[in-house]
Scaffold this motif. Sequence first.
Motif, mmCIF file in Angstrom:
data_model
loop_
_atom_site.group_PDB
_atom_site.id
_atom_site.type_symbol
_atom_site.label_atom_id
_atom_site.label_comp_id
_atom_site.label_asym_id
_atom_site.label_seq_id
_atom_site.Cartn_x
_atom_site.Cartn_y
_atom_site.Cartn_z
ATOM 1 N N GLN A 4 -10.830 12.092 -28.156
ATOM 2 C CA GLN A 4 -9.795 11.389 -27.383
ATOM 3 C C GLN A 4 -10.051 11.530 -25.877
ATOM 4 N N GLU A 5 -10.396 12.743 -25.452
ATOM 5 C CA GLU A 5 -10.705 12.965 -24.030
ATOM 6 C C GLU A 5 -11.954 12.188 -23.614
ATOM 7 N N LEU A 6 -12.947 12.182 -24.501
ATOM 8 C CA LEU A 6 -14.186 11.474 -24.213
ATOM 9 C C LEU A 6 -13.935 9.969 -24.084
ATOM 10 N N THR A 7 -13.137 9.423 -24.973
ATOM 11 C CA THR A 7 -12.792 8.009 -24.918
ATOM 12 C C THR A 7 -12.103 7.674 -23.605
ATOM 13 N N LYS A 8 -11.157 8.507 -23.207
ATOM 14 C CA LYS A 8 -10.433 8.280 -21.946
ATOM 15 C C LYS A 8 -11.394 8.318 -20.760
ATOM 16 N N HIS A 11 -13.500 5.053 -20.697
ATOM 17 C CA HIS A 11 -12.705 3.907 -20.237
ATOM 18 C C HIS A 11 -12.418 3.998 -18.745
ATOM 19 N N THR A 12 -12.128 5.183 -18.259
ATOM 20 C CA THR A 12 -11.868 5.380 -16.836
ATOM 21 C C THR A 12 -13.113 5.085 -16.013
ATOM 22 N N ALA A 13 -14.259 5.564 -16.478
ATOM 23 C CA ALA A 13 -15.519 5.316 -15.772
ATOM 24 C C ALA A 13 -15.818 3.825 -15.704
ATOM 25 N N MET A 14 -15.609 3.134 -16.813
ATOM 26 C CA MET A 14 -15.871 1.696 -16.834
ATOM 27 C C MET A 14 -14.928 0.951 -15.899
ATOM 28 N N ALA A 15 -13.667 1.319 -15.918
ATOM 29 C CA ALA A 15 -12.689 0.677 -15.035
ATOM 30 C C ALA A 15 -13.054 0.913 -13.572
ATOM 31 N N VAL A 29 -22.165 4.946 -16.823
ATOM 32 C CA VAL A 29 -21.053 5.607 -17.503
ATOM 33 C C VAL A 29 -21.476 7.019 -17.917
ATOM 34 N N LEU A 30 -22.669 7.144 -18.499
ATOM 35 C CA LEU A 30 -23.156 8.461 -18.923
ATOM 36 C C LEU A 30 -23.253 9.422 -17.737
ATOM 37 N N MET A 31 -23.684 8.907 -16.592
ATOM 38 C CA MET A 31 -23.762 9.783 -15.407
ATOM 39 C C MET A 31 -22.376 10.130 -14.895
ATOM 40 N N GLU A 32 -21.480 9.148 -14.852
ATOM 41 C CA GLU A 32 -20.143 9.402 -14.315
ATOM 42 C C GLU A 32 -19.346 10.400 -15.157
ATOM 43 N N ILE A 33 -19.532 10.356 -16.466
ATOM 44 C CA ILE A 33 -18.772 11.293 -17.307
ATOM 45 C C ILE A 33 -19.478 12.645 -17.460
ATOM 46 N N GLY A 34 -20.662 12.758 -16.866
ATOM 47 C CA GLY A 34 -21.328 14.060 -16.794
ATOM 48 C C GLY A 34 -22.238 14.409 -17.951
ATOM 49 N N VAL A 35 -22.690 13.435 -18.719
ATOM 50 C CA VAL A 35 -23.587 13.760 -19.832
ATOM 51 C C VAL A 35 -25.044 13.401 -19.535
ATOM 52 N N LEU A 36 -25.287 12.737 -18.415
ATOM 53 C CA LEU A 36 -26.645 12.445 -17.953
ATOM 54 C C LEU A 36 -26.680 12.785 -16.470
ATOM 55 N N SER A 37 -27.576 13.696 -16.110
ATOM 56 C CA SER A 37 -27.649 14.093 -14.705
ATOM 57 C C SER A 37 -28.408 13.048 -13.896
ATOM 58 N N LYS A 38 -28.123 13.020 -12.613
ATOM 59 C CA LYS A 38 -28.818 12.116 -11.691
ATOM 60 C C LYS A 38 -30.317 12.439 -11.683
ATOM 61 N N ALA A 39 -30.653 13.724 -11.758
ATOM 62 C CA ALA A 39 -32.066 14.136 -11.755
ATOM 63 C C ALA A 39 -32.790 13.605 -12.995
ATOM 64 N N HIS A 67 -19.925 3.209 -28.618
ATOM 65 C CA HIS A 67 -18.895 2.406 -29.291
ATOM 66 C C HIS A 67 -17.746 2.098 -28.333
ATOM 67 N N GLU A 68 -17.307 3.088 -27.589
ATOM 68 C CA GLU A 68 -16.196 2.900 -26.658
ATOM 69 C C GLU A 68 -16.572 1.980 -25.495
ATOM 70 N N ILE A 69 -17.824 2.029 -25.074
ATOM 71 C CA ILE A 69 -18.285 1.104 -24.031
ATOM 72 C C ILE A 69 -18.148 -0.325 -24.536
ATOM 73 N N ARG A 70 -18.644 -0.576 -25.746
ATOM 74 C CA ARG A 70 -18.547 -1.934 -26.313
ATOM 75 C C ARG A 70 -17.098 -2.341 -26.538
ATOM 76 N N SER A 71 -16.279 -1.420 -27.028
ATOM 77 C CA SER A 71 -14.867 -1.711 -27.285
ATOM 78 C C SER A 71 -14.121 -2.051 -25.995
#
Length: 130
Positions: A4-8, A11-15, A29-39, A67-71
Motif C-alpha cells: 500500500q505504501e509502495l503504491t502511494k 502514484h505520488t512520483a508519477m503525479a 519513478v524508480l529513482m524518485e521512490i528510492g529503488v534505483l540510485s542515480k549512480a 503494474h501501478e505505473i500502468r494503472s
Amino acid sequence: MNNQELTKRVHTAMANQCKVRGYTTPVDVLMEIGVLSKANYKNWRHGRGYTGSGLYLYFSKLSLIMHEIRSYAKKNKLKPSFTVYKQWKTKQKIILRFSKHGNPSIEKGYSTHYVDSAQIRVLKCREDPD
C-alpha cells in the motif's frame, strides 16, 4: 515498505513528474521512490550493466511498481509513448537493455513513457505567454 505504501509512493512520483514535466517514465519513478540510485542509472546509461542490476528490491515489488505505473497511467488517461534508450557518449547508437535477458515485454514496459497532453499544453503556455 508494504504494498500500500509502495503504491502511494509510485502514484505520488508519477503525479509529481507529470505536474513538473508533463510526462513520467518508469526509470524516473524508480529513482524518485528510492529503488534505483542515480549512480546506477548513470552507469547503465554509459553501458555498464542493465537497470535491473542496480535495483534495491525483490522482483515481486518491482512487478507491483510496474503494474501501478500502468494503472496510474490508464486511470489518468496518460498517453503511452515508446522510447528507445541509447548509450550516452558513444558515436555508435547502442540501444540499452533494461533486463538481463532482453525480454521484449519487459523492455517495452520500461521504455514506455506516459504523457499528460493537457499538462504539456499548460506548461507550454507558461513558457510562451504570447
